[in-house]
Design a protein around this motif. Structure first.
Motif, PDB file in Angstrom:
ATOM      1  N   PRO A   1       0.823  -1.218   0.000  1.00  0.00           N
ATOM      2  CA  PRO A   1       0.000   0.000   0.000  1.00  0.00           C
ATOM      3  C   PRO A   1       0.859   1.273   0.000  1.00  0.00           C
ATOM      4  O   PRO A   1       1.778   1.414   0.811  1.00  0.00           O
ATOM      5  N   ASN A   2       0.548   2.188  -0.891  1.00  0.00           N
ATOM      6  CA  ASN A   2       1.263   3.464  -0.916  1.00  0.00           C
ATOM      7  C   ASN A   2       1.111   4.221   0.383  1.00  0.00           C
ATOM      8  O   ASN A   2       2.008   4.955   0.808  1.00  0.00           O
ATOM      9  N   SER A   3      -0.031   4.022   1.030  1.00  0.00           N
ATOM     10  CA  SER A   3      -0.277   4.739   2.283  1.00  0.00           C
ATOM     11  C   SER A   3       0.659   4.291   3.395  1.00  0.00           C
ATOM     12  O   SER A   3       0.807   4.981   4.405  1.00  0.00           O
ATOM     13  N   ASN A   4       1.309   3.122   3.224  1.00  0.00           N
ATOM     14  CA  ASN A   4       2.210   2.612   4.253  1.00  0.00           C
ATOM     15  C   ASN A   4       3.671   2.953   3.998  1.00  0.00           C
ATOM     16  O   ASN A   4       4.529   2.657   4.816  1.00  0.00           O
ATOM     17  N   SER A   5       3.958   3.560   2.863  1.00  0.00           N
ATOM     18  CA  SER A   5       5.362   3.805   2.520  1.00  0.00           C
ATOM     19  C   SER A   5       6.054   4.702   3.532  1.00  0.00           C
ATOM     20  O   SER A   5       7.260   4.586   3.756  1.00  0.00           O
ATOM     21  N   GLY A   6       5.307   5.573   4.172  1.00  0.00           N
ATOM     22  CA  GLY A   6       5.905   6.467   5.155  1.00  0.00           C
ATOM     23  C   GLY A   6       6.316   5.794   6.441  1.00  0.00           C
ATOM     24  O   GLY A   6       6.999   6.405   7.271  1.00  0.00           O
TER      25      GLY A   6
ATOM     26  N   SER B   1       2.762  -0.971  13.172  1.00  0.00           N
ATOM     27  CA  SER B   1       1.904   0.151  12.802  1.00  0.00           C
ATOM     28  C   SER B   1       0.816  -0.332  11.861  1.00  0.00           C
ATOM     29  O   SER B   1       1.106  -0.951  10.833  1.00  0.00           O
ATOM     30  N   GLN B   2      -0.430  -0.097  12.237  1.00  0.00           N
ATOM     31  CA  GLN B   2      -1.592  -0.356  11.396  1.00  0.00           C
ATOM     32  C   GLN B   2      -1.606  -1.769  10.817  1.00  0.00           C
ATOM     33  O   GLN B   2      -1.832  -1.973   9.626  1.00  0.00           O
TER      34      GLN B   2
END
Length: 373
Positions: free
Chosen positions: A183-188, A202-203
């Motif tokens: 997921p792109n949202s997890n790249s951070g 995390s998540q």
């Protein structure tokens, strides 16, 4: 020997480097078994809480006859992981198992402490993404560090639990065990390795960083140099030993060193390359050789430079070097006398004090690793 500031992360960082060395043996054995079509199961601790015998990152390979490479901490929990792993061989199904270190798994080990361990159990067979493990081995051997992202929960039904994604030291995705996109949202959430991160959750994901390797160059293959080589290699340093005596500087005498370089100190040092993760220590057999090595190392780009000896000897060497044109401020970065003050007397004790200081210094490196110039 002087006392240095106490660093609380020493134990954690030492464990992380130990896991890296352990992981290489496990992955190498896994790939060998796959080539010969021997059934094996890969297991790993991917998340721990509380007091546990091993921390996240520990790995173990289990053969169908019960033999193993690596460890998850021993005792009842490890035995139960092996039992479940062997069951998985028949189904070829990947599993995540949670173990609570209470009365069920603690009596024999003295581990009734409420700790929790989440373990990945992954049978290696024809349908396994063996490319993932091949990429993992390459990353371990590169020494540059990497991060694994492992799915813990599959509540949304998209990415299954146990799916793994491998990121290099630049946080570039290079391998994965499943077809689903990360997921792109997890790249951070991928840790920046330069900040020496710890494993984190995390998540619904576990992030397991493996830190870059640090090189240790030991100048002197005598008793102290040999013991430092042994202890340093066990705590995650990649060791090179330099000496002008081949009778001492050889793989048979220094089995823990990755490289043994024989030659005059000035010639060898001038031909060597150092970098921002290079540690250098001078433990030669005498005053003149120590001075010669320091003269040629002082202007090299290294992360750490230390020298053994009494305060009087060090003062004399520094005075000689200043007389030869070395600036006094250049000598300020030399850690001398090297070693934490632990009252060491014997060779093993001296080596322990030296390696303890190296680990302590390594642990203090924070937002970036900058070489001394």
């Amino acid at each position: 020997m002087k006392q240095r500031k106490r660093v609380h992360r020493t134990e954690q960082l030492a464990l992380e480097n130990e896991f890296s060395a352990n992981m290489r043996d496990v992955i190498d054995s896994l790939l060998s078994a796959h080539r010969t079509q021997r059934p094996v199961v890969f297991t790993a601790l991917i998340e721990t809480r509380g007091s546990t015998p091993q921390k996240a990152g520990a790995t173990m390979l289990i053969y169908e006859d019960g033999r193993q490479v690596g460890t998850l901490g021993g005792g009842c929990v490890e035995a139960e992981v092996k039992r479940r792993a062997l069951e998985c061989l028949s189904t070829s199904q990947r599993q995540l198992e949670t173990f609570q270190l209470d009365h069920d798994y603690g009596w024999d080990d003295g581990l009734i402490c409420g700790g929790r361990m989440i373990t990945l159990i992954d049978p290696i067979g024809g349908n396994s993404r063996i490319e993932y493990y091949e990429s993992l081995l390459k990353q371990i051997d590169s020494g540059e560090g990497f991060t694994q992202a492992i799915r813990i929960e599959d509540d949304d039904g998209t990415i299954p639990a146990g799916a793994r994604y491998l990121f290099d030291h630049n946080n570039t995705l290079i391998a994965q065990t499943d077809d689903h996109d990360f997921p792109n949202s997890n790249s951070g959430f991928i840790p920046e390795l330069k900040s020496l991160p710890r494993p984190k959750m995390s998540q619904g994901w576990a992030y397991l960083p493996t830190l870059p390797k640090f090189e240790l160059f030991i100048f002197g293959a005598g008793h102290v140099g040999k013991k430092v080589s042994e202890y340093a290699s066990q705590t995650g340093f990649e060791v090179t030993v330099v000496d002008d005596r081949e009778i001492y500087c050889n793989p048979q005498n220094l089995p823990d060193a990755k490289h043994c370089l024989v030659g005059e100190f000035d010639e060898v040092i001038d031909s060597m390359e150092f970098g921002p993760r290079s540690f250098c220590i001078i433990v030669t057999r005498g005053h003149n050789h120590d001075e010669e090595a320091l003269f040629h190392l002082i202007r090299k780009q290294t992360c750490y430079l230390g020298m053994i000896g009494s305060k009087r000897k060090i003062r004399l060497i520094f005075d000689d070097l200043i007389a030869q044109g070395i600036e006094a401020h250049e000598l300020e970065r030399v850690h001398a006398p090297i070693g934490l003050e632990i009252g060491s007397q014997t060779v093993p004790e001296i080596a322990i004090s030296i390696v303890a200081e190296l680990i302590s210094f390594r642990s203090q490196l924070s937002t970036s690793v900058r070489p001394h110039k």
